[in-house]
Motif scaffolding. Structure first.
Motif, PDB file in Angstrom:
ATOM      1  N   VAL A  89     -19.450  10.063  36.274  1.00 55.24           N
ATOM      2  CA  VAL A  89     -18.777  11.299  35.878  1.00 55.24           C
ATOM      3  C   VAL A  89     -18.792  12.291  37.040  1.00 55.24           C
ATOM      4  CG1 VAL A  89     -18.895  13.293  34.319  1.00 55.24           C
ATOM      5  CG2 VAL A  89     -19.248  10.982  33.434  1.00 55.24           C
ATOM      6  N   ARG A  90     -19.914  12.422  37.745  1.00 55.04           N
ATOM      7  CA  ARG A  90     -19.999  13.335  38.895  1.00 55.04           C
ATOM      8  C   ARG A  90     -19.067  12.891  40.019  1.00 55.04           C
ATOM      9  NH1 ARG A  90     -25.467  13.614  37.339  1.00 55.04           N
ATOM     10  NH2 ARG A  90     -26.084  11.988  38.790  1.00 55.04           N
ATOM     11  N   LYS A  91     -19.015  11.568  40.272  1.00 57.04           N
ATOM     12  CA  LYS A  91     -18.125  11.053  41.320  1.00 57.04           C
ATOM     13  C   LYS A  91     -16.671  11.389  41.019  1.00 57.04           C
ATOM     14  CE  LYS A  91     -20.713   6.986  42.833  1.00 57.04           C
ATOM     15  NZ  LYS A  91     -20.703   5.510  42.858  1.00 57.04           N
ATOM     16  N   VAL A  92     -16.263  11.170  39.778  1.00 53.50           N
ATOM     17  CA  VAL A  92     -14.885  11.453  39.378  1.00 53.50           C
ATOM     18  C   VAL A  92     -14.595  12.945  39.522  1.00 53.50           C
ATOM     19  CG1 VAL A  92     -13.299  11.479  37.406  1.00 53.50           C
ATOM     20  CG2 VAL A  92     -14.680   9.442  37.876  1.00 53.50           C
ATOM     21  N   ARG A  93     -15.529  13.773  39.086  1.00 55.89           N
ATOM     22  CA  ARG A  93     -15.348  15.230  39.173  1.00 55.89           C
ATOM     23  C   ARG A  93     -15.249  15.665  40.637  1.00 55.89           C
ATOM     24  NH1 ARG A  93     -20.122  17.754  37.144  1.00 55.89           N
ATOM     25  NH2 ARG A  93     -19.738  16.450  35.343  1.00 55.89           N
ATOM     26  N   ALA A  94     -16.114  15.126  41.497  1.00 54.94           N
ATOM     27  CA  ALA A  94     -16.093  15.485  42.920  1.00 54.94           C
ATOM     28  C   ALA A  94     -14.788  15.046  43.568  1.00 54.94           C
ATOM     29  CB  ALA A  94     -17.282  14.855  43.631  1.00 54.94           C
ATOM     30  N   ALA A  95     -14.303  13.855  43.218  1.00 54.04           N
ATOM     31  CA  ALA A  95     -13.039  13.365  43.773  1.00 54.04           C
ATOM     32  C   ALA A  95     -11.877  14.260  43.335  1.00 54.04           C
ATOM     33  CB  ALA A  95     -12.805  11.924  43.342  1.00 54.04           C
ATOM     34  N   LYS A  96     -11.919  14.723  42.098  1.00 48.62           N
ATOM     35  CA  LYS A  96     -10.861  15.591  41.578  1.00 48.62           C
ATOM     36  C   LYS A  96     -10.855  16.925  42.331  1.00 48.62           C
ATOM     37  CE  LYS A  96      -9.235  17.757  37.320  1.00 48.62           C
ATOM     38  NZ  LYS A  96      -9.526  18.028  35.910  1.00 48.62           N
ATOM     39  N   VAL A  97     -12.042  17.508  42.535  1.00 49.39           N
ATOM     40  CA  VAL A  97     -12.146  18.775  43.259  1.00 49.39           C
ATOM     41  C   VAL A  97     -11.649  18.596  44.694  1.00 49.39           C
ATOM     42  CG1 VAL A  97     -13.794  20.458  44.206  1.00 49.39           C
ATOM     43  CG2 VAL A  97     -13.969  19.719  41.821  1.00 49.39           C
ATOM     44  N   LYS A  98     -12.039  17.502  45.320  1.00 46.20           N
ATOM     45  CA  LYS A  98     -11.615  17.229  46.698  1.00 46.20           C
ATOM     46  C   LYS A  98     -10.091  17.106  46.770  1.00 46.20           C
ATOM     47  CE  LYS A  98     -12.581  14.084  50.521  1.00 46.20           C
ATOM     48  NZ  LYS A  98     -13.320  12.890  50.940  1.00 46.20           N
ATOM     49  N   ALA A  99      -9.508  16.404  45.820  1.00 46.51           N
ATOM     50  CA  ALA A  99      -8.049  16.237  45.783  1.00 46.51           C
ATOM     51  C   ALA A  99      -7.353  17.576  45.575  1.00 46.51           C
ATOM     52  CB  ALA A  99      -7.662  15.248  44.689  1.00 46.51           C
ATOM     53  N   GLU A 100      -7.907  18.419  44.699  1.00 47.50           N
ATOM     54  CA  GLU A 100      -7.317  19.736  44.448  1.00 47.50           C
ATOM     55  C   GLU A 100      -7.371  20.609  45.711  1.00 47.50           C
ATOM     56  OE1 GLU A 100      -9.479  21.169  41.047  1.00 47.50           O
ATOM     57  OE2 GLU A 100      -8.287  19.968  39.643  1.00 47.50           O
ATOM     58  N   LYS A 101      -8.485  20.550  46.427  1.00 47.68           N
ATOM     59  CA  LYS A 101      -8.619  21.341  47.674  1.00 47.68           C
ATOM     60  C   LYS A 101      -7.629  20.848  48.710  1.00 47.68           C
ATOM     61  CE  LYS A 101     -13.378  22.901  47.207  1.00 47.68           C
ATOM     62  NZ  LYS A 101     -14.738  22.862  47.755  1.00 47.68           N
ATOM     63  N   ALA A 102      -7.462  19.545  48.818  1.00 49.80           N
ATOM     64  CA  ALA A 102      -6.511  18.975  49.764  1.00 49.80           C
ATOM     65  C   ALA A 102      -5.081  19.396  49.412  1.00 49.80           C
ATOM     66  CB  ALA A 102      -6.636  17.453  49.799  1.00 49.80           C
ATOM     67  N   ALA A 103      -4.777  19.408  48.114  1.00 48.29           N
ATOM     68  CA  ALA A 103      -3.437  19.815  47.670  1.00 48.29           C
ATOM     69  C   ALA A 103      -3.198  21.292  47.970  1.00 48.29           C
ATOM     70  CB  ALA A 103      -3.269  19.541  46.192  1.00 48.29           C
ATOM     71  N   ASP A 104      -4.228  22.134  47.822  1.00 48.80           N
ATOM     72  CA  ASP A 104      -4.099  23.563  48.115  1.00 48.80           C
ATOM     73  C   ASP A 104      -3.834  23.813  49.598  1.00 48.80           C
ATOM     74  OD1 ASP A 104      -4.455  24.245  45.476  1.00 48.80           O
ATOM     75  OD2 ASP A 104      -6.568  24.789  45.688  1.00 48.80           O
ATOM     76  N   LYS A 105      -4.423  22.998  50.465  1.00 46.91           N
ATOM     77  CA  LYS A 105      -4.247  23.179  51.916  1.00 46.91           C
ATOM     78  C   LYS A 105      -2.834  22.825  52.361  1.00 46.91           C
ATOM     79  CE  LYS A 105      -9.018  22.539  53.317  1.00 46.91           C
ATOM     80  NZ  LYS A 105      -9.976  21.725  54.075  1.00 46.91           N
ATOM     81  N   THR A 106      -2.177  21.949  51.629  1.00 47.52           N
ATOM     82  CA  THR A 106      -0.824  21.538  52.013  1.00 47.52           C
ATOM     83  C   THR A 106       0.216  22.553  51.580  1.00 47.52           C
ATOM     84  OG1 THR A 106      -0.544  20.208  50.003  1.00 47.52           O
ATOM     85  CG2 THR A 106      -1.396  19.086  51.956  1.00 47.52           C
ATOM     86  N   HIS A 107      -0.140  23.501  50.731  1.00 44.60           N
ATOM     87  CA  HIS A 107       0.835  24.507  50.251  1.00 44.60           C
ATOM     88  C   HIS A 107       0.813  25.736  51.079  1.00 44.60           C
ATOM     89  CE1 HIS A 107       2.003  22.299  46.705  1.00 44.60           C
ATOM     90  NE2 HIS A 107       0.727  22.039  46.453  1.00 44.60           N
TER      91      HIS A 107
END
Length: 106
Positions: A88-106
């Motif tokens: 559950v922690r791994k999935v949550r961390a991956a989701k946060v990382k993906a969201e941060k990466a998506a924010d940087k591209t905007h």
């Protein structure tokens, strides 16, 4: 076992139903024996004491059949986990990382 009796509690909880059973057991009674003597399985027939994880006051017990209780201890019978906390922690961390990466591209 001794003729001396001690007071203990046995508890188990589901999301919609909880039970705490107070009982007197012989001094020298184990965590497992107290759970059996409490009769808690009558209220939770799906509960398999032979395989259930148990603890005393929130601290897991490695071997409930050997761990001897003290007066006023509370035996806790734990439900099996629905999901592995590490996963559950791994999935949550991956989701946060993906969201941060998506924010940087905007």
């Amino acid at each position: 076992m001794s003729d001396i009796k001690i007071k203990v509690e046995v508890c188990y909880a589901l999301p919609n139903k909880q039970q705490i059973i107070a009982l007197e057991v012989a001094e020298g009674t184990t965590v497992f024996d107290a759970a059996e003597q409490s009769g808690i399985v009558k209220q939770f027939p799906e509960l398999d004491l032979a395989t259930a994880k148990m603890g005393v006051f929130g601290k897991a017990v490695a071997n409930p059949k050997k761990e001897v209780l003290s007066a006023n201890d509370r035996v806790e019978i734990y439900r099996p986990l629905i999901a592995d906390p590490k996963e559950v922690r791994k999935v949550r961390a991956a989701k946060v990382k993906a969201e941060k990466a998506a924010d940087k591209t905007h």
